[in-house]
Design a protein around this motif. Structure first.
Motif, mmCIF file in Angstrom:
data_model
loop_
_atom_site.group_PDB
_atom_site.id
_atom_site.type_symbol
_atom_site.label_atom_id
_atom_site.label_comp_id
_atom_site.label_asym_id
_atom_site.label_seq_id
_atom_site.Cartn_x
_atom_site.Cartn_y
_atom_site.Cartn_z
ATOM 1 N N ASP A 181 0.878 -1.063 -0.017
ATOM 2 C CA ASP A 181 -0.166 0.094 0.248
ATOM 3 C C ASP A 181 1.020 1.197 0.024
ATOM 4 O O ASP A 181 1.662 1.381 0.941
ATOM 5 C CB ASP A 181 -0.842 -0.095 1.365
ATOM 6 C CG ASP A 181 -1.902 1.335 1.349
ATOM 7 O OD1 ASP A 181 -1.725 2.181 0.683
ATOM 8 O OD2 ASP A 181 -2.813 1.137 2.003
ATOM 9 N N GLU A 182 0.833 2.107 -0.947
ATOM 10 C CA GLU A 182 1.683 3.042 -0.998
ATOM 11 C C GLU A 182 1.365 4.333 -0.184
ATOM 12 O O GLU A 182 2.355 4.663 0.387
ATOM 13 C CB GLU A 182 1.415 3.856 -2.465
ATOM 14 C CG GLU A 182 1.932 3.178 -3.912
ATOM 15 C CD GLU A 182 2.013 3.778 -4.948
ATOM 16 O OE1 GLU A 182 2.036 4.976 -5.167
ATOM 17 O OE2 GLU A 182 1.309 3.031 -5.928
ATOM 18 N N GLU A 183 0.184 4.411 0.485
ATOM 19 C CA GLU A 183 -0.056 5.449 1.586
ATOM 20 C C GLU A 183 0.465 4.760 2.914
ATOM 21 O O GLU A 183 1.133 5.553 3.446
ATOM 22 C CB GLU A 183 -1.589 5.311 1.721
ATOM 23 C CG GLU A 183 -2.090 6.280 2.662
ATOM 24 C CD GLU A 183 -3.673 6.507 2.990
ATOM 25 O OE1 GLU A 183 -4.012 7.033 3.945
ATOM 26 O OE2 GLU A 183 -4.214 6.133 1.803
ATOM 27 N N HIS A 184 0.656 3.620 2.912
ATOM 28 C CA HIS A 184 1.183 2.753 4.374
ATOM 29 C C HIS A 184 2.792 3.169 4.074
ATOM 30 O O HIS A 184 3.414 3.814 4.939
ATOM 31 C CB HIS A 184 0.880 1.553 4.293
ATOM 32 C CG HIS A 184 1.915 0.849 5.368
ATOM 33 N ND1 HIS A 184 1.786 0.856 6.563
ATOM 34 C CD2 HIS A 184 2.655 -0.089 4.966
ATOM 35 C CE1 HIS A 184 2.794 0.329 7.117
ATOM 36 N NE2 HIS A 184 3.396 -0.623 6.138
ATOM 37 N N GLN A 185 3.267 2.995 3.026
ATOM 38 C CA GLN A 185 4.644 3.436 2.808
ATOM 39 C C GLN A 185 5.002 4.763 3.077
ATOM 40 O O GLN A 185 5.944 5.051 3.845
ATOM 41 C CB GLN A 185 5.234 2.820 1.472
ATOM 42 C CG GLN A 185 5.069 1.213 0.740
ATOM 43 C CD GLN A 185 5.082 1.513 -0.576
ATOM 44 O OE1 GLN A 185 5.342 2.285 -1.234
ATOM 45 N NE2 GLN A 185 4.398 0.199 -1.196
ATOM 46 N N ALA A 186 4.408 5.667 2.621
ATOM 47 C CA ALA A 186 4.502 7.078 2.820
ATOM 48 C C ALA A 186 4.248 7.473 4.413
ATOM 49 O O ALA A 186 4.789 8.277 4.998
ATOM 50 C CB ALA A 186 3.627 7.922 2.005
ATOM 51 N N ASN A 187 3.304 6.812 4.834
ATOM 52 C CA ASN A 187 3.081 6.942 6.192
ATOM 53 C C ASN A 187 3.955 6.599 7.094
ATOM 54 O O ASN A 187 4.433 7.220 8.048
ATOM 55 C CB ASN A 187 1.663 6.624 6.578
ATOM 56 C CG ASN A 187 1.216 6.704 7.969
ATOM 57 O OD1 ASN A 187 1.392 7.939 8.395
ATOM 58 N ND2 ASN A 187 0.817 5.600 8.813
ATOM 59 N N SER A 242 6.621 -3.503 -3.524
ATOM 60 C CA SER A 242 6.595 -2.883 -2.107
ATOM 61 C C SER A 242 7.996 -2.575 -1.579
ATOM 62 O O SER A 242 8.256 -1.358 -1.197
ATOM 63 C CB SER A 242 6.050 -3.668 -0.980
ATOM 64 O OG SER A 242 7.007 -4.917 -0.754
ATOM 65 N N ALA A 243 8.924 -3.236 -1.889
ATOM 66 C CA ALA A 243 10.371 -3.084 -1.710
ATOM 67 C C ALA A 243 10.818 -1.910 -2.471
ATOM 68 O O ALA A 243 11.419 -0.909 -1.811
ATOM 69 C CB ALA A 243 11.296 -4.205 -1.967
ATOM 70 N N LEU A 244 10.478 -1.670 -3.697
ATOM 71 C CA LEU A 244 10.816 -0.420 -4.408
ATOM 72 C C LEU A 244 10.070 0.705 -3.910
ATOM 73 O O LEU A 244 10.755 1.725 -3.827
ATOM 74 C CB LEU A 244 10.428 -0.543 -5.895
ATOM 75 C CG LEU A 244 10.689 0.508 -6.856
ATOM 76 C CD1 LEU A 244 12.138 0.921 -6.965
ATOM 77 C CD2 LEU A 244 9.980 0.096 -8.282
ATOM 78 N N GLY A 245 8.800 0.490 -3.521
ATOM 79 C CA GLY A 245 8.176 1.688 -3.137
ATOM 80 C C GLY A 245 8.838 2.355 -1.648
ATOM 81 O O GLY A 245 9.092 3.484 -1.614
ATOM 82 N N PHE A 246 9.274 1.308 -0.691
ATOM 83 C CA PHE A 246 10.145 1.863 0.394
ATOM 84 C C PHE A 246 11.259 2.267 0.228
ATOM 85 O O PHE A 246 11.549 3.481 0.677
ATOM 86 C CB PHE A 246 9.648 0.640 1.418
ATOM 87 C CG PHE A 246 8.627 0.638 2.363
ATOM 88 C CD1 PHE A 246 8.655 1.247 3.437
ATOM 89 C CD2 PHE A 246 7.806 -0.677 2.190
ATOM 90 C CE1 PHE A 246 7.395 1.196 4.249
ATOM 91 C CE2 PHE A 246 6.817 -0.732 2.817
ATOM 92 C CZ PHE A 246 6.510 0.103 3.859
ATOM 93 N N ALA A 247 11.886 1.883 -0.938
ATOM 94 C CA ALA A 247 13.420 2.395 -1.242
ATOM 95 C C ALA A 247 13.190 3.693 -1.742
ATOM 96 O O ALA A 247 13.991 4.950 -1.409
ATOM 97 C CB ALA A 247 13.964 1.483 -2.155
ATOM 98 N N GLN A 248 12.033 3.884 -2.673
ATOM 99 C CA GLN A 248 11.748 5.311 -3.187
ATOM 100 C C GLN A 248 11.550 6.471 -1.897
ATOM 101 O O GLN A 248 12.162 7.363 -2.100
ATOM 102 C CB GLN A 248 10.741 5.346 -4.121
ATOM 103 C CG GLN A 248 10.853 4.564 -5.498
ATOM 104 C CD GLN A 248 9.740 4.580 -6.225
ATOM 105 O OE1 GLN A 248 8.582 4.543 -5.911
ATOM 106 N NE2 GLN A 248 10.065 4.498 -7.606
#
Length: 259
Positions: A73-79, A125-131
């Motif tokens: 979840d991109e919102e979770h990553q950002a949060n 998800s790993a890419l999203g958290f890395a970004q």
């Protein structure tokens, strides 16, 4: 799991902070313990809020926080990244450990929707958290990223092919990020064999001695094995190491002839 040290036994604070996805149990929790033991602060993520709260309590609420949510979840990553920055003011280390393997069987019969879910959770998800981590802190300040891959991504793994495909992608993601994020951010991966966790229980439960006998070192892995490897890859001792996949497998690849 190791008992949490008392306040008197806590190591001096290092000033560094790690974000560890899927950190409420198993390998992720073992990595969090290793980082806490050297004085780091940690944020662990996971889907189950109660399990996260319990894990934070064991790790020590003065050094740990938890953020519940789904890894893809991109919102979770950002949060999660925002909360770490608010709580600790920095994210020196990111450990992409969250993963799933909901299917067991041949690729010829694999439901493609399930394959997409595995890839989304284990890789995207790993890419999203890395970004998110890179933008929030590491681009300007440096740091290290560790991706938890698997020996299943380094060779054929019958009946867990979807998982193996995703972990092969994780290995390549590591190489790509190491190239793009250099020289300020080092990116490496760890490829474990079977580690004694709830996630991998189906691979050894009821026949642990038999499975362990197939390993040259005579035992299955434990979360502390991976925690030690992650601690090394985020330490000064590995400052000249990037884009690598460290196989932590009890020697099983020796028997497979893949080394």
């Amino acid at each position: 799991m190791n008992a949490q040290p008392s306040a008197q036994q806590q190591p001096p604070a290092s000033g560094r902070t790690a974000l560890i996805t899927g950190g409420s149990r198993g390998i992720g929790y073992g990595i969090a313990e290793a980082f806490i033991a050297r004085g780091d602060r940690v944020c662990i993520t996971g889907r189950n809020a109660d399990a996260l709260q319990e894990a934070v309590h064991r790790l020590g609420p003065d050094r740990a926080i938890g953020v519940a949510g789904k890894a893809h979840d991109e919102e979770h990553q950002a949060n999660a990244v925002e909360l770490v920055m608010e709580a600790f003011g920095r994210i020196d280390f990111l450990v992409n450990n969250a993963g799933t393997n909901p299917v067991y069987g041949p690729l010829a019969e694999l439901d493609l929707q399930v394959a997409r879910k595995v890839y989304e959770t284990n890789v995207i998800s790993a890419l999203g958290f890395a970004q998110q981590t890179y933008r929030a802190w590491q681009k300007e300040n440096g740091g290290a990223i560790v991706n938890i891959a698997s020996v299943a991504g380094l060779g054929p793994s019958p009946f867990i092919g979807a998982y193996g495909m995703s972990k092969a992608a994780m290995v390549n993601l590591t190489v790509q990020l190491a190239h793009e994020f250099a020289p300020r951010v080092r990116v490496n991966a760890i490829a474990p064999a079977v580690v004694k966790t709830a996630f991998a229980r189906a691979l050894y439960e009821g026949r642990e001695e038999e499975v362990a006998a197939g390993y040259p070192l005579g035992r299955l892995g434990v979360p502390e094995d991976i925690g030690g490897a992650a601690a090394f890859l985020t330490s000064e001792q590995s400052d000249w190491v990037t884009g690598q996949t460290l196989v932590v497998d009890g020697g099983i690849f020796l028997k497979a002839g893949l080394h």
